[in-house]
Structures are given as C-alpha cells and as structure tokens.
Write a protein that holds these residues in place. Structure first.
Motif, PDB file in Angstrom:
ATOM      1  N   SER A 266      -4.895  62.553  31.480  1.00 18.20           N
ATOM      2  CA  SER A 266      -4.751  61.160  31.911  1.00 18.20           C
ATOM      3  C   SER A 266      -5.518  60.818  33.181  1.00 18.20           C
ATOM      4  CB  SER A 266      -3.276  60.827  32.128  1.00 18.20           C
ATOM      5  OG  SER A 266      -2.772  61.548  33.250  1.00 18.20           O
ATOM      6  N   THR A 267      -5.875  61.833  33.948  1.00 17.04           N
ATOM      7  CA  THR A 267      -6.483  61.597  35.260  1.00 17.04           C
ATOM      8  C   THR A 267      -7.573  62.616  35.540  1.00 17.04           C
ATOM      9  OG1 THR A 267      -4.342  60.805  36.070  1.00 17.04           O
ATOM     10  CG2 THR A 267      -5.970  61.402  37.733  1.00 17.04           C
ATOM     11  N   PHE A 268      -8.657  62.137  36.141  1.00 10.00           N
ATOM     12  CA  PHE A 268      -9.649  63.043  36.712  1.00 10.00           C
ATOM     13  C   PHE A 268      -9.408  63.047  38.216  1.00 10.00           C
ATOM     14  CE2 PHE A 268     -11.553  63.093  32.695  1.00 10.00           C
ATOM     15  CZ  PHE A 268     -12.591  64.002  32.671  1.00 10.00           C
ATOM     16  N   LEU A 269      -9.540  64.208  38.826  1.00 13.10           N
ATOM     17  CA  LEU A 269      -9.380  64.340  40.271  1.00 13.10           C
ATOM     18  C   LEU A 269     -10.720  64.762  40.852  1.00 13.10           C
ATOM     19  CD1 LEU A 269      -6.536  65.621  38.821  1.00 13.10           C
ATOM     20  CD2 LEU A 269      -5.848  65.046  41.122  1.00 13.10           C
ATOM     21  N   VAL A 270     -11.143  64.077  41.914  1.00 18.18           N
ATOM     22  CA  VAL A 270     -12.474  64.273  42.489  1.00 18.18           C
ATOM     23  C   VAL A 270     -12.344  64.587  43.975  1.00 18.18           C
ATOM     24  CG1 VAL A 270     -14.712  63.201  42.944  1.00 18.18           C
ATOM     25  CG2 VAL A 270     -13.467  62.628  40.850  1.00 18.18           C
ATOM     26  N   ALA A 271     -12.797  65.764  44.392  1.00 22.13           N
ATOM     27  CA  ALA A 271     -12.792  66.128  45.811  1.00 22.13           C
ATOM     28  C   ALA A 271     -13.879  65.345  46.521  1.00 22.13           C
ATOM     29  CB  ALA A 271     -13.034  67.624  45.978  1.00 22.13           C
ATOM     30  N   GLU A 272     -13.511  64.704  47.626  1.00 23.60           N
ATOM     31  CA  GLU A 272     -14.487  63.919  48.384  1.00 23.60           C
ATOM     32  C   GLU A 272     -14.560  64.475  49.800  1.00 23.60           C
ATOM     33  OE1 GLU A 272     -16.811  62.143  50.284  1.00 23.60           O
ATOM     34  OE2 GLU A 272     -15.088  60.941  50.902  1.00 23.60           O
ATOM     35  N   MET A 273     -15.662  65.148  50.086  1.00 25.45           N
ATOM     36  CA  MET A 273     -15.822  65.922  51.308  1.00 25.45           C
ATOM     37  C   MET A 273     -15.754  65.082  52.584  1.00 25.45           C
ATOM     38  SD  MET A 273     -18.726  68.772  52.059  1.00 25.45           S
ATOM     39  CE  MET A 273     -20.090  67.681  52.373  1.00 25.45           C
ATOM     40  N   MET A 274     -16.425  63.957  52.627  1.00 31.57           N
ATOM     41  CA  MET A 274     -16.482  63.163  53.853  1.00 31.57           C
ATOM     42  C   MET A 274     -15.171  62.418  54.118  1.00 31.57           C
ATOM     43  SD  MET A 274     -20.393  61.813  53.643  1.00 31.57           S
ATOM     44  CE  MET A 274     -20.508  61.218  55.321  1.00 31.57           C
ATOM     45  N   GLY A 275     -14.439  62.093  53.058  1.00 28.36           N
ATOM     46  CA  GLY A 275     -13.176  61.369  53.204  1.00 28.36           C
ATOM     47  C   GLY A 275     -11.966  62.270  53.373  1.00 28.36           C
ATOM     48  N   GLY A 276     -12.145  63.566  53.124  1.00 27.01           N
ATOM     49  CA  GLY A 276     -11.047  64.505  53.320  1.00 27.01           C
ATOM     50  C   GLY A 276      -9.908  64.345  52.338  1.00 27.01           C
ATOM     51  N   GLY A 277     -10.251  64.218  51.071  1.00 24.89           N
ATOM     52  CA  GLY A 277      -9.192  64.084  50.085  1.00 24.89           C
ATOM     53  C   GLY A 277      -9.711  64.049  48.667  1.00 24.89           C
ATOM     54  N   VAL A 278      -8.831  63.620  47.772  1.00 29.64           N
ATOM     55  CA  VAL A 278      -9.102  63.651  46.341  1.00 29.64           C
ATOM     56  C   VAL A 278      -8.878  62.261  45.744  1.00 29.64           C
ATOM     57  CG1 VAL A 278      -8.338  64.651  44.145  1.00 29.64           C
ATOM     58  CG2 VAL A 278      -8.441  66.087  46.194  1.00 29.64           C
ATOM     59  N   TYR A 279      -9.905  61.722  45.099  1.00 30.18           N
ATOM     60  CA  TYR A 279      -9.762  60.474  44.355  1.00 30.18           C
ATOM     61  C   TYR A 279      -9.119  60.777  43.013  1.00 30.18           C
ATOM     62  CZ  TYR A 279     -12.817  57.754  47.418  1.00 30.18           C
ATOM     63  OH  TYR A 279     -13.361  57.091  48.483  1.00 30.18           O
ATOM     64  N   THR A 280      -8.312  59.836  42.516  1.00 25.21           N
ATOM     65  CA  THR A 280      -7.806  59.920  41.152  1.00 25.21           C
ATOM     66  C   THR A 280      -8.515  58.834  40.346  1.00 25.21           C
ATOM     67  OG1 THR A 280      -5.914  58.512  41.717  1.00 25.21           O
ATOM     68  CG2 THR A 280      -5.574  60.905  41.796  1.00 25.21           C
ATOM     69  N   ILE A 281      -8.943  59.209  39.146  1.00 19.65           N
ATOM     70  CA  ILE A 281      -9.761  58.346  38.297  1.00 19.65           C
ATOM     71  C   ILE A 281      -9.149  58.281  36.902  1.00 19.65           C
ATOM     72  CG2 ILE A 281     -12.077  58.036  37.292  1.00 19.65           C
ATOM     73  CD1 ILE A 281     -12.081  57.965  40.408  1.00 19.65           C
ATOM     74  N   ASP A 282      -9.033  57.080  36.366  1.00 16.61           N
ATOM     75  CA  ASP A 282      -8.619  56.908  34.973  1.00 16.61           C
ATOM     76  C   ASP A 282      -9.862  57.087  34.112  1.00 16.61           C
ATOM     77  OD1 ASP A 282      -8.302  55.598  32.393  1.00 16.61           O
ATOM     78  OD2 ASP A 282      -6.440  54.750  33.186  1.00 16.61           O
ATOM     79  N   PRO A 283      -9.890  58.113  33.232  1.00 11.54           N
ATOM     80  CA  PRO A 283     -11.103  58.365  32.454  1.00 11.54           C
ATOM     81  C   PRO A 283     -11.367  57.323  31.366  1.00 11.54           C
ATOM     82  CG  PRO A 283      -9.361  59.853  31.772  1.00 11.54           C
ATOM     83  CD  PRO A 283      -8.830  59.092  32.952  1.00 11.54           C
ATOM     84  N   ASN A 284     -10.335  56.624  30.918  1.00 15.50           N
ATOM     85  CA  ASN A 284     -10.516  55.637  29.854  1.00 15.50           C
ATOM     86  C   ASN A 284     -11.127  54.351  30.384  1.00 15.50           C
ATOM     87  OD1 ASN A 284      -9.338  57.341  27.838  1.00 15.50           O
ATOM     88  ND2 ASN A 284      -7.371  56.912  28.773  1.00 15.50           N
ATOM     89  N   THR A 285     -10.562  53.828  31.485  1.00 16.85           N
ATOM     90  CA  THR A 285     -11.096  52.603  32.077  1.00 16.85           C
ATOM     91  C   THR A 285     -12.212  52.893  33.067  1.00 16.85           C
ATOM     92  OG1 THR A 285      -9.446  52.640  33.860  1.00 16.85           O
ATOM     93  CG2 THR A 285      -8.875  51.437  31.830  1.00 16.85           C
ATOM     94  N   PHE A 286     -12.365  54.182  33.414  1.00 18.44           N
ATOM     95  CA  PHE A 286     -13.343  54.662  34.393  1.00 18.44           C
ATOM     96  C   PHE A 286     -13.234  53.851  35.687  1.00 18.44           C
ATOM     97  CE2 PHE A 286     -17.901  56.000  35.488  1.00 18.44           C
ATOM     98  CZ  PHE A 286     -17.498  57.269  35.837  1.00 18.44           C
ATOM     99  N   THR A 287     -11.998  53.864  36.230  1.00 19.60           N
ATOM    100  CA  THR A 287     -11.690  53.170  37.471  1.00 19.60           C
ATOM    101  C   THR A 287     -10.931  54.104  38.404  1.00 19.60           C
ATOM    102  OG1 THR A 287      -9.626  52.307  36.549  1.00 19.60           O
ATOM    103  CG2 THR A 287     -11.573  50.868  36.429  1.00 19.60           C
ATOM    104  N   GLU A 288     -11.035  53.819  39.688  1.00 19.42           N
ATOM    105  CA  GLU A 288     -10.270  54.522  40.711  1.00 19.42           C
ATOM    106  C   GLU A 288      -8.812  54.092  40.622  1.00 19.42           C
ATOM    107  OE1 GLU A 288     -11.006  54.282  45.091  1.00 19.42           O
ATOM    108  OE2 GLU A 288     -13.084  54.489  44.397  1.00 19.42           O
ATOM    109  N   THR A 289      -7.896  55.069  40.716  1.00 18.14           N
ATOM    110  CA  THR A 289      -6.479  54.730  40.685  1.00 18.14           C
ATOM    111  C   THR A 289      -5.755  55.129  41.964  1.00 18.14           C
ATOM    112  OG1 THR A 289      -5.982  56.808  39.542  1.00 18.14           O
ATOM    113  CG2 THR A 289      -6.331  54.841  38.173  1.00 18.14           C
ATOM    114  N   GLY A 290      -6.422  55.897  42.836  1.00 16.41           N
ATOM    115  CA  GLY A 290      -5.784  56.292  44.082  1.00 16.41           C
ATOM    116  C   GLY A 290      -6.605  57.287  44.870  1.00 16.41           C
ATOM    117  N   PHE A 291      -6.055  57.669  46.014  1.00 15.67           N
ATOM    118  CA  PHE A 291      -6.683  58.656  46.894  1.00 15.67           C
ATOM    119  C   PHE A 291      -5.578  59.493  47.518  1.00 15.67           C
ATOM    120  CE2 PHE A 291      -8.513  60.219  50.881  1.00 15.67           C
ATOM    121  CZ  PHE A 291      -9.708  60.757  50.415  1.00 15.67           C
ATOM    122  N   ILE A 292      -5.743  60.816  47.480  1.00 14.47           N
ATOM    123  CA  ILE A 292      -4.769  61.750  48.030  1.00 14.47           C
ATOM    124  C   ILE A 292      -5.404  62.460  49.214  1.00 14.47           C
ATOM    125  CG2 ILE A 292      -3.277  63.730  47.530  1.00 14.47           C
ATOM    126  CD1 ILE A 292      -3.804  63.036  44.478  1.00 14.47           C
TER     127      ILE A 292
END
Length: 190
Positions: free
Chosen positions: A58-84
């Motif tokens: 249901s979710t892709f998780l993407v490590a983002e080095m400069m922001g210091g966290g992980v984006y959550t992405i909905d693969p179906n709508t290909f949209t950002e759903t959050g940041f951890i």
C-alpha cells in the motif's frame, strides 16, 4: 530523472518506482511497456535515496537524506502521503525478516562529500503498521551507517560505515552495535 539511484516494484509487478537523487523526485515506470508513467517532485525536494515497498504493497517509503526522514508514497495515485522524521542523512532502508519493521540507516550527514568521521549516525526503526518510529539506535561514539542488509534469520542488521572505514553489526532485538574496522570508505554490503 537526474541521478537514478534506487528502485522497488509494486506488489503486482506492473510498475517500478525509482528515486532521482539529484532532482528531488521519483519516476514511475510501466514494466510491460518499458515507459515512464509519471514523475513526482517531492514536496521538500532534497536527495531521495533508498526506496522500499511496504509488505502489504500500500505504501512506498523513500529515504530522503537532506530532510532527515522518510516520505510515504501511495503507489496507485503516485502522491505523497506523509513524512516520517528519522535522523540526519536518512539513506538506506531495510525491512525486518518478519515484515513488521523497517530499519532506516541515518548516515549522520545531510550532504555528499567532505564529511568527517564519527558523525551523529543512527538507525531508526519504523513500525510498518503505524508508520511511526518506535525506537532509534545511535552509533556509539558516532558513525555513518549507509547501505547493508539483514541476516537471513533477522537477528542482525549489517551496515557499511561510509565515512568511518568500518562496518556495523547491529542486534535487531536491542540495537547493540559492534564496530568492525575495514578501511577504504565502504559504501554497501551485498
């Protein structure tokens, strides 16, 4: 897509999502047609690194080095759903063998090049079900956890210490870290 870096596949195998390190974005590829479906610019830009699909797809998780966290992405709508938020220099992502947790290697540096050893590197543990950090394990006396993998039995997470010429063996039960000197700026373990 500038700096294609890491990728993972949707559960049905129809699409792959790649990180574009130098563009602060992702690209979704149709596997059967071998074509670009679309691009997704991350709201915070930065330098996306590793990417993993959640066990339920249901979710892709993407490590983002400069922001210091992980984006959550909905693969179906290909949209950002959050940041951890996880830690400085979020880089490598490794699912636990029981598929309940995601280990995030926080490199301790939010940029590439000119990084001194013994930075504030750590490993954050995200619960897949809640998408929350449940614990954070700092590297004793500093370090730079980068890329690696989980042992077959799931008891240890092994990570290269990018700027510290060492490898870390991390107990996945209690976060205890053993440092192993290796030399020559290790980048990843395969």
């Amino acid at each position: 897509c500038g700096g294609v870096n890491h990728a993972d596949f949707t559960i049905d195998g129809k699409f792959a999502i790649f990180t574009c390190e130098f563009q602060g974005s992702l690209v979704k590829i149709d596997i059967a047609n071998r074509s670009v479906v679309s691009y997704l610019a991350l709201s915070g830009g930065g330098m996306p690194q590793d990417i993993r699909v959640s066990p339920d797809g249901s979710t892709f998780l993407v490590a983002e080095m400069m922001g210091g966290g992980v984006y959550t992405i909905d693969p179906n709508t290909f949209t950002e759903t959050g940041f951890i938020p996880t830690g400085i220099g979020a880089h490598g992502l490794y699912p636990s063998r029981d598929a309940t947790k995601l280990y995030v290697a926080n490199r301790g540096h939010d940029h590439v090049g000119g990084n001194a050893p013994n930075g504030p590197g750590s490993i954050s543990v995200i619960d897949f079900a809640t998408k929350q950090v449940v614990t954070n394990w700092p590297i004793p006396d500093g370090g730079s956890p980068d890329m690696g993998g989980v042992t077959v039995d799931g008891s240890m997470l092994w990570l290269a210490g990018r700027y510290d010429d060492e490898v870390y063996a991390i107990n996945t039960t209690n976060g205890a870290v053993t440092k192993i000197p290796v030399g020559n700026e290790p980048h990843g373990l395969a």
